[in-house]
Design an enzyme around this catalytic site. Structure first.
Site, PDB file in Angstrom:
ATOM      1  N   ASP A 339     -44.248 -37.457  32.732  1.00 51.68           N
ATOM      2  CA  ASP A 339     -44.757 -36.735  31.573  1.00 51.68           C
ATOM      3  C   ASP A 339     -44.279 -37.389  30.272  1.00 51.68           C
ATOM      4  OD1 ASP A 339     -46.138 -34.296  30.581  1.00 51.68           O
ATOM      5  OD2 ASP A 339     -44.154 -33.822  29.783  1.00 51.68           O
ATOM      6  N   GLU A 368     -47.912 -40.869  32.058  1.00 49.12           N
ATOM      7  CA  GLU A 368     -48.851 -40.146  31.194  1.00 49.12           C
ATOM      8  C   GLU A 368     -48.856 -40.821  29.819  1.00 49.12           C
ATOM      9  OE1 GLU A 368     -49.774 -35.976  28.876  1.00 49.12           O
ATOM     10  OE2 GLU A 368     -47.727 -36.622  29.287  1.00 49.12           O
ATOM     11  N   ASP A 435     -54.445 -30.364  30.513  1.00 46.09           N
ATOM     12  CA  ASP A 435     -54.277 -30.622  29.081  1.00 46.09           C
ATOM     13  C   ASP A 435     -55.600 -30.722  28.325  1.00 46.09           C
ATOM     14  OD1 ASP A 435     -51.472 -30.699  28.902  1.00 46.09           O
ATOM     15  OD2 ASP A 435     -51.408 -32.753  29.637  1.00 46.09           O
TER      16      ASP A 435
END
Length: 588
Positions: A339, A368, A435
């Site tokens: 992340d 990410e 997201d």
């Protein structure tokens, strides 16, 4: 000739080992500016003796963007070392030599100078970008654990709402857990899924779990270590890989380390674990609980509940690297998704990669990152990134109508040219996620358009990922609406869309080799008619997709056996493709 546009960089995505014996070489020139490019190459110690500069090897025009053409050739070297440069002929007829010292006239006095050539000093296998082969064979399914299925009501958090009883808010709980995933593995296996990507499962305060309290503990609302081990073992028995989400950029503000900082300030033994700019650590609350102002410490975005970790601190490094190793060695996970990976230092990620490689062979690391990511994809950090920049181009044309067809092609080609071929084969292609708004919502609930864009994406390089529930027609606007409870009642599911998704996944897996490694040919790109004909080739096999993004029905010749289609009428020799329709063909 626009010589200023000519570009090559050794030991990069422009020149790299594809396998232990084969080197891929690319050259960039201004679009439409050069008629012919050849590679001049040979052993650095044999230039005078073999005069290999007189034996040009023609390069092919690989692909184009709105600004540049990219040329390609692959070569081998008997002594595992190579000197090379380029001869070019412009559309204006000008011949030039391009090497390590720039552009020169195409004359022997420059071609015979050894230092004018680029070098691959030795084919170092240890430095070659390598990635796990199994990833190319994987179709991923993203699960937001709190919303997939409630398999164990005994671990429901206080205030848990009835499943799917309302659209979610930021702080709602519905009781999703790991047992719920175990209960539906038959469903996932039948769909064709062979990789599960989980949003965080570690102990955390929120429903999304990106504010970690304890990285070594399964969140009690999701189950325990025994349940997770059972899940991993059962998935592996079915040939399904497991990827966990690692949140190493920041920690939760209810973690014991951060609580100690709040209590003891600069005297805390964890004071240097974070980036506290002024003690005491404080902030001014905003109107939204995840936003604040006057924050005296670094955080993720402006979220005061996620203080940023100082990954340059050796104690923090040791702490996080132990976590990376623990879940691999104790539970046999297959991959980490990292992340906010772009906000963590490269030095840490290099150590992280070494730990993962030591812990398990063929381990996959996914970062990410939403933008160009060359710095992380040199072979010593990540294998791939979440390929938003690539799929944004697809969404920007097909769905959002923000790009022209030619701009989409340019953007996609540009992204492919940023990375080595073996990297492109591993990139993680998402059309939506936790997201973003859901795909069906973005298409304004037009399921034909959804099918078209999914088919187009699944025949691209990289590996596809399906967000839970898309296959049955779930909708959802931006977070938190995109995190609705999975719909399990058959009467509320779109079974036609489910069957289509199942068939598309099957085609992606059956034709994995050509879709991973095959060449790319934009056979037809017609702004006027809205027709795209996209072709993948490998070893004499051709997979072709015809997509009608226009407003009128179009007729095209059949390009082999139709293996999947929508809004298409097929005859013996032709297909008629309606607007928003497509057909996939295979020729062997």
């Amino acid at each position: 000739m626009n010589t200023a546009a000519i570009y090559h960089r050794p030991e990069s995505e422009f020149a790299y080992l594809y396998d232990e014996k084969t080197m891929h070489v690319r050259l960039r020139t201004a679009r439409g500016d050069v008629r012919e490019v050849s590679l001049l190459h040979g052993d650095p110690y044999l230039l005078d003796k073999e005069k290999w500069h007189q034996k040009p090897l023609r390069m092919t025009l690989l692909m184009s963007t709105d600004l540049y053409d990219y040329w390609f050739v692959e070569v081998t070297a008997p002594y595992k070392r190579l000197s090379y440069a380029f001869s070019l002929v412009g559309v204006d007829g000008l011949p030039v030599f391009y090497g390590d010292h720039g552009v020169y006239p195409l004359a022997d006095e420059f071609l015979t100078m050894p230092n004018n050539y680029f070098r691959m000093p030795f084919f170092q296998e240890i430095d070659r970008f390598k990635a796990p082969e199994w990833v190319k064979e994987t179709v991923w399914y993203q699960i937001f654990p709190e919303r997939f299925a409630n398999g164990d009501k005994s671990n429901d958090p206080k205030g848990t709402l009835p499943w799917g009883s309302q659209d979610p808010d930021y702080q709602d709980f519905f009781g999703g857990d790991l047992q719920g995933v175990i209960d539906h593995l038959d469903y996932l296996e039948d769909l064709g899924i062979n990789g599960l990507y989980f949003c965080p499962i570690f102990e955390a305060y929120s429903n999304h779990k990106y504010d970690t309290i304890d990285y070594l503990k399964i969140d009690p609302a999701f189950g325990d270590a025994e349940t997770f081990k059972k899940l991993v073992d059962e998935c592996h028995r079915r040939g399904i890989k497991i990827m966990l989400d690692a949140v190493f950029n920041h920690m939760g503000d209810t973690s014991p380390q951060w609580k100690d900082v709040l209590e003891n300030g600069e005297k805390s033994k964890y004071a240097d674990w974070f980036h506290v700019n002024e003690f005491p650590a404080s902030y001014k609350e905003g109107t939204f609980f995840e936003e604040a102002s006057d924050i005296t410490y670094d955080v993720f975005a402006f979220t005061p509940h996620m203080p940023k970790l100082n990954t340059a601190n050796p104690e923090v490094q040791a702490y996080l690297l132990n976590i990376a190793r623990y879940w691999i060695e104790e539970f046999d996970i297959d991959a980490w998704r990292l992340d906010v990976a772009n906000e963590v230092d490269h030095a840490f990620w290099k150590k992280f990669r070494q730990v993962c490689d030591e812990a398990k062979d063929d381990f996959y690391i996914l970062g990410e990152i939403w933008h160009s990511s060359q710095s992380w994809l040199q072979g010593d950090e990540f294998h791939a990134v979440m390929n938003y920049a690539f799929t944004d181009a697809i969404m920007g044309y097909f769905v959002k109508k923000e790009l022209t067809m030619s701009k989409m092609v340019s953007e996609m080609n540009n992204q492919l040219m940023l990375y080595r071929d073996q990297t492109n084969q591993m990139q993680f292609n998402v059309l939506d996620s936790h997201d973003t708004p859901r795909l069906l919502t973005e298409t304004k609930e037009d399921k034909d358009l959804m099918k078209q864009v999914m088919a187009f994406t699944y025949i691209q390089p990289g590996v596809p990922c399906l967000y839970y529930g898309d296959e049955v027609g779930m909708t959802g606007k931006m977070d938190p609406d995109c995190r609705k409870c999975m719909v399990w009642e058959a009467e509320k599911q779109d079974l036609n869309l489910h069957q289509f998704t199942k068939e598309l996944i099957g085609i992606r897996k059956t034709n994995q080799k050509i879709l991973s490694e095959g060449s790319i040919n934009w056979k037809q790109v017609s702004e006027d008619s809205g027709v795209i004909v996209f072709e993948r080739k490998l070893d004499g096999e051709i997979l072709t997709g015809i997509f009608n993004t226009g407003t009128q029905e179009v007729r095209a010749e059949k390009a082999g056996e139709v293996i999947l289609s929508n809004l298409v009428t097929v005859s013996d020799t032709t297909v008629e493709v309606s607007p928003k329709g497509f057909a996939l063909f295979i020729e062997k």
